[in-house]
Design an enzyme around this catalytic site. Structure first.
Site, PDB file in Angstrom:
ATOM      1  N   HIS A   1     -25.588 -16.023   5.371  1.00 51.35           N
ATOM      2  CA  HIS A   1     -24.848 -14.701   5.232  1.00 51.35           C
ATOM      3  C   HIS A   1     -23.571 -14.938   4.385  1.00 51.35           C
ATOM      4  O   HIS A   1     -22.905 -14.912   5.824  1.00 51.35           O
ATOM      5  CB  HIS A   1     -24.817 -13.922   6.402  1.00 51.35           C
ATOM      6  CG  HIS A   1     -24.494 -12.389   6.759  1.00 51.35           C
ATOM      7  ND1 HIS A   1     -25.684 -11.115   6.511  1.00 51.35           N
ATOM      8  CD2 HIS A   1     -23.412 -11.788   5.971  1.00 51.35           C
ATOM      9  CE1 HIS A   1     -24.648 -10.168   6.571  1.00 51.35           C
ATOM     10  NE2 HIS A   1     -23.245 -10.435   5.435  1.00 51.35           N
TER      11      HIS A   1
ATOM     12  N   HIS B   1     -20.642 -13.197   1.312  1.00 55.91           N
ATOM     13  CA  HIS B   1     -20.159 -12.194   0.067  1.00 55.91           C
ATOM     14  C   HIS B   1     -19.168 -13.276  -0.674  1.00 55.91           C
ATOM     15  O   HIS B   1     -18.059 -13.587   0.495  1.00 55.91           O
ATOM     16  CB  HIS B   1     -19.616 -11.359   0.937  1.00 55.91           C
ATOM     17  CG  HIS B   1     -20.237 -11.036   1.817  1.00 55.91           C
ATOM     18  ND1 HIS B   1     -21.502  -9.040   1.125  1.00 55.91           N
ATOM     19  CD2 HIS B   1     -20.720 -10.428   3.751  1.00 55.91           C
ATOM     20  CE1 HIS B   1     -22.113  -8.374   2.675  1.00 55.91           C
ATOM     21  NE2 HIS B   1     -20.885  -9.578   3.259  1.00 55.91           N
TER      22      HIS B   1
ATOM     23  N   ARG C   1     -17.906 -12.172  -3.799  1.00 55.46           N
ATOM     24  CA  ARG C   1     -18.205 -10.932  -4.962  1.00 55.46           C
ATOM     25  C   ARG C   1     -17.773 -11.562  -6.081  1.00 55.46           C
ATOM     26  O   ARG C   1     -18.952 -12.241  -6.453  1.00 55.46           O
ATOM     27  CB  ARG C   1     -16.386 -10.778  -4.396  1.00 55.46           C
ATOM     28  CG  ARG C   1     -16.391 -11.100  -2.847  1.00 55.46           C
ATOM     29  CD  ARG C   1     -16.785  -9.233  -2.472  1.00 55.46           C
ATOM     30  NE  ARG C   1     -16.265  -9.167  -1.248  1.00 55.46           N
ATOM     31  CZ  ARG C   1     -16.713  -8.652  -0.047  1.00 55.46           C
ATOM     32  NH1 ARG C   1     -18.060  -8.016  -0.259  1.00 55.46           N
ATOM     33  NH2 ARG C   1     -16.386  -8.596   1.182  1.00 55.46           N
TER      34      ARG C   1
ATOM     35  N   LYS D   1     -31.979  -6.793   1.470  1.00 54.63           N
ATOM     36  CA  LYS D   1     -31.332  -6.292   2.083  1.00 54.63           C
ATOM     37  C   LYS D   1     -31.033  -4.812   2.456  1.00 54.63           C
ATOM     38  O   LYS D   1     -30.883  -3.584   0.495  1.00 54.63           O
ATOM     39  CB  LYS D   1     -30.080  -6.880   1.642  1.00 54.63           C
ATOM     40  CG  LYS D   1     -28.895  -6.417   2.601  1.00 54.63           C
ATOM     41  CD  LYS D   1     -28.687  -7.725   3.690  1.00 54.63           C
ATOM     42  CE  LYS D   1     -27.898  -7.550   4.910  1.00 54.63           C
ATOM     43  NZ  LYS D   1     -26.351  -7.401   4.356  1.00 54.63           N
TER      44      LYS D   1
ATOM     45  N   HIS E   1     -28.769  -4.383   7.761  1.00 54.86           N
ATOM     46  CA  HIS E   1     -27.314  -4.495   8.270  1.00 54.86           C
ATOM     47  C   HIS E   1     -27.822  -3.342   9.191  1.00 54.86           C
ATOM     48  O   HIS E   1     -28.158  -2.333   8.857  1.00 54.86           O
ATOM     49  CB  HIS E   1     -26.371  -3.638   7.218  1.00 54.86           C
ATOM     50  CG  HIS E   1     -24.901  -3.061   7.872  1.00 54.86           C
ATOM     51  ND1 HIS E   1     -24.108  -3.940   7.680  1.00 54.86           N
ATOM     52  CD2 HIS E   1     -24.923  -2.802   8.981  1.00 54.86           C
ATOM     53  CE1 HIS E   1     -23.442  -3.403   8.788  1.00 54.86           C
ATOM     54  NE2 HIS E   1     -24.105  -2.660   9.558  1.00 54.86           N
TER      55      HIS E   1
ATOM     56  N   HIS F   1     -25.558 -11.002  11.427  1.00 46.65           N
ATOM     57  CA  HIS F   1     -24.389 -10.269  11.863  1.00 46.65           C
ATOM     58  C   HIS F   1     -24.702  -9.541  13.381  1.00 46.65           C
ATOM     59  O   HIS F   1     -24.305  -8.718  13.628  1.00 46.65           O
ATOM     60  CB  HIS F   1     -23.532  -9.802  11.332  1.00 46.65           C
ATOM     61  CG  HIS F   1     -23.776  -8.357  10.666  1.00 46.65           C
ATOM     62  ND1 HIS F   1     -24.391  -7.943  10.882  1.00 46.65           N
ATOM     63  CD2 HIS F   1     -23.752  -8.054   8.936  1.00 46.65           C
ATOM     64  CE1 HIS F   1     -24.558  -6.590   9.781  1.00 46.65           C
ATOM     65  NE2 HIS F   1     -24.018  -7.623   8.376  1.00 46.65           N
TER      66      HIS F   1
ATOM     67  N   ASP G   1     -20.931 -14.508   7.539  1.00 44.35           N
ATOM     68  CA  ASP G   1     -20.510 -13.019   7.364  1.00 44.35           C
ATOM     69  C   ASP G   1     -19.104 -12.956   6.669  1.00 44.35           C
ATOM     70  O   ASP G   1     -18.274 -12.199   6.492  1.00 44.35           O
ATOM     71  CB  ASP G   1     -20.987 -12.197   7.664  1.00 44.35           C
ATOM     72  CG  ASP G   1     -20.830 -10.420   7.550  1.00 44.35           C
ATOM     73  OD1 ASP G   1     -20.745 -10.552   5.948  1.00 44.35           O
ATOM     74  OD2 ASP G   1     -20.163  -9.801   7.771  1.00 44.35           O
TER      75      ASP G   1
ATOM     76  N   HIS H   1     -11.476 -10.028   1.202  1.00 42.51           N
ATOM     77  CA  HIS H   1     -10.941  -9.050   0.385  1.00 42.51           C
ATOM     78  C   HIS H   1      -9.059  -9.112   1.057  1.00 42.51           C
ATOM     79  O   HIS H   1      -8.847  -9.762   0.799  1.00 42.51           O
ATOM     80  CB  HIS H   1     -11.216  -7.561   1.432  1.00 42.51           C
ATOM     81  CG  HIS H   1     -12.249  -6.615   1.668  1.00 42.51           C
ATOM     82  ND1 HIS H   1     -12.721  -6.080   0.916  1.00 42.51           N
ATOM     83  CD2 HIS H   1     -13.663  -7.375   3.024  1.00 42.51           C
ATOM     84  CE1 HIS H   1     -13.622  -5.396   1.805  1.00 42.51           C
ATOM     85  NE2 HIS H   1     -14.239  -6.966   3.044  1.00 42.51           N
TER      86      HIS H   1
ATOM     87  N   ALA I   1     -13.568  -3.532   6.202  1.00 44.22           N
ATOM     88  CA  ALA I   1     -14.064  -4.495   6.594  1.00 44.22           C
ATOM     89  C   ALA I   1     -14.909  -5.493   6.371  1.00 44.22           C
ATOM     90  O   ALA I   1     -15.025  -5.572   5.281  1.00 44.22           O
ATOM     91  CB  ALA I   1     -15.373  -3.512   7.190  1.00 44.22           C
TER      92      ALA I   1
HETATM   93  C1  NCD Z   1     -18.439  -6.556   4.450  1.00 43.07           C
HETATM   94  C2  NCD Z   1     -18.382  -6.876   2.885  1.00 43.07           C
HETATM   95  O1  NCD Z   1     -17.103  -6.860   3.058  1.00 43.07           O
HETATM   96  O2  NCD Z   1     -18.995  -6.707   1.939  1.00 43.07           O
HETATM   97  N1  NCD Z   1     -17.787  -6.461   5.568  1.00 43.07           N
HETATM   98  C3  NCD Z   1     -18.186  -6.345   6.893  1.00 43.07           C
HETATM   99  O3  NCD Z   1     -16.880  -5.803   7.831  1.00 43.07           O
HETATM  100  N2  NCD Z   1     -19.015  -7.305   7.231  1.00 43.07           N
HETATM  101  C4  NCD Z   1     -19.852  -6.349   4.860  1.00 43.07           C
HETATM  102  C5  NCD Z   1     -21.138  -5.854   5.457  1.00 43.07           C
HETATM  103  O4  NCD Z   1     -21.130  -7.185   6.003  1.00 43.07           O
HETATM  104  O5  NCD Z   1     -21.487  -5.563   6.636  1.00 43.07           O
HETATM  105 ZN    ZN Z   2     -22.167  -9.401   5.483  1.00 43.78          ZN
HETATM  106 ZN    ZN Z   3     -23.338  -6.057   7.211  1.00 44.06          ZN
END
Ligand code: NCD
Ligand code: ZN
Ligand code: ZN
Length: 353
Positions: free
Chosen positions: A15, A17, A19, A102, A139, A177, A250, A254, A266
């Site tokens: 899992h 991200h 971007r 997803k 999620h 998560h 996860d 950011h 988040a």
């Molecule tokens: C994730 C994101 O920033 O894309 N943020 C998070 O707090 N986990 C999105 C997600 O996995 O829910």
């Molecule tokens: Zn995530």
């Molecule tokens: Zn998530």
């Protein structure tokens, strides 16, 4: 003497991200260094909803590595929307490159505006996915304004997940998560069609770490950090060796200023130091022998992948490992996960095994 070295099959992060654009270019090397394969989350803006989107995103990820990550394999996912069709799913399954779909309840988390509002309207898609052998990744939080943010996962299990599983028992599902004892118990009592990913930060921190003595925005993520009793349940599951629980960091970068803000984003960026943190967790739980199952075997098994042949060494040092505080993204930075305690384990990148 305590154990000083761990040999793992090169881990998979189920899992992640990454971007796009400059952010992708800045963060991808951190995952490629420590992970062989990663399940790539599709919550871009606009989201990855078709095979064509997934193919071009995959190519952008490989291009961002500039040839240095030839052994890094991005495993792509599609973002389920209210306009996803069975044709999109058939297309995805036919090409084999998309590994899962997803589900984001609309409004649940970062970039989830295109998510699903009325989940039962997607049941025909879940049936098609079960037929095609495409897993559903969830999620797992409801978004109803009257549900307390700390209860959103437990309510999701009762109102959304359990009905899906009862209606379509053949569907393979990952609770992404998972953050509560409720989630751990629910997966623990289910059949092996239901698995869960666990993040590094939820294994290390409870909600006091985020809220007591001042608010720490870099610990703000969704699902939100929970009470200690939940963290203990997560740690027991992760370190148990039970094949239904596996790593999904996860890691969700950011820009620092968007987290240190009146309405902060988040997400925790943990790709750069997750493995040292996880070795610490498993050492504390006296379960280092199960680290390889959690990071490198269980997820591969769920996704029907061969175990990575490449090995990786983790070393324990007498001085705490030094991780970068942040990484640069153009004129901005992304803050690296700080577990708030010394980490004596790190990945040995100096020798190849
Ligand atoms: C994730 C994101 O920033 O894309 N943020 C998070 O707090 N986990 C999105 C997600 O996995 O829910
Ligand atoms: Zn995530
Ligand atoms: Zn998530």
């Amino acid at each position: 003497m305590s154990q000083q070295e761990i040999i793992l099959n090169k881990p998979d992060d189920m899992h992640l991200h990454l971007r796009d654009g400059d952010m992708l270019s800045a963060v991808v090397e951190h995952s490629a260094r420590d992970f062989a394969r990663t399940i790539i989350m599709p919550n871009l803006v606009p989201p990855v909803t078709t095979v064509e989107d997934a193919m071009s995103y995959r190519q952008r990820i490989l291009d961002a590595l500039g040839g240095s990550g030839t052994s890094f394999e991005p495993l792509m996912t599609l973002y389920l929307t209210e306009v996803t069709t069975t044709y999109d799913l058939e297309n995805a399954a036919a090409l084999g490159m998309v590994k899962a779909v997803k589900l984001y309840p609309a409004g649940a988390t970062t970039n989830s505006d295109s998510g699903v509002r009325d989940i039962p309207k997607s049941y025909h898609l879940f049936e098609k996915m079960a037929e095609l052998g495409l897993p559903l990744l969830v999620h797992g939080e409801v978004t109803d304004a009257d549900i307390d943010i700390f209860d959103r996962e437990a309510v999701f299990i009762d109102r959304v997940l359990d009905p899906i599983r009862r209606t379509i028992p053949e569907l393979r599902i990952v609770m992404e998560h998972v953050t509560t004892k409720n989630g751990i118990d629910y997966v623990g009592n289910a059949d092996n069609k239901l698995c869960a990913t666990l993040t590094t930060h939820h294994l290390m921190l409870n909600r006091n770490a985020m809220l007591a003595g001042g608010f720490r925005p870099h610990y703000y993520c969704l699902p939100i950090l929970k009470r200690e009793e939940h963290r203990q349940a997560l740690r027991a599951a992760a370190t148990s060796g039970d094949a239904r629980f596996f790593l999904g960091t996860d890691s969700a970068p950011h820009p620092t200023h968007t987290k240190e803000s009146a309405c902060g984003c988040a997400g925790v960026f943990s790709a750069a130091n997750s493995l040292g943190c996880l070795a610490t967790v498993f050492e504390e739980e006296q379960a280092l022998e199960n680290l390889n199952s959690f990071t490198s075997l269980n997820g591969a098994k769920f996704y029907g992948l061969d175990i990575n042949e490449v090995k990786m060494r983790l070393i324990r040092t007498s001085e705490p490992a030094v991780f970068p505080k942040n990484i640069k993204v153009g004129a901005e930075t992304v803050t690296v996960f700080d577990p708030g305690m010394p980490i004596y384990w790190h990945v040995d990148h100096t020798t190849s095994l």
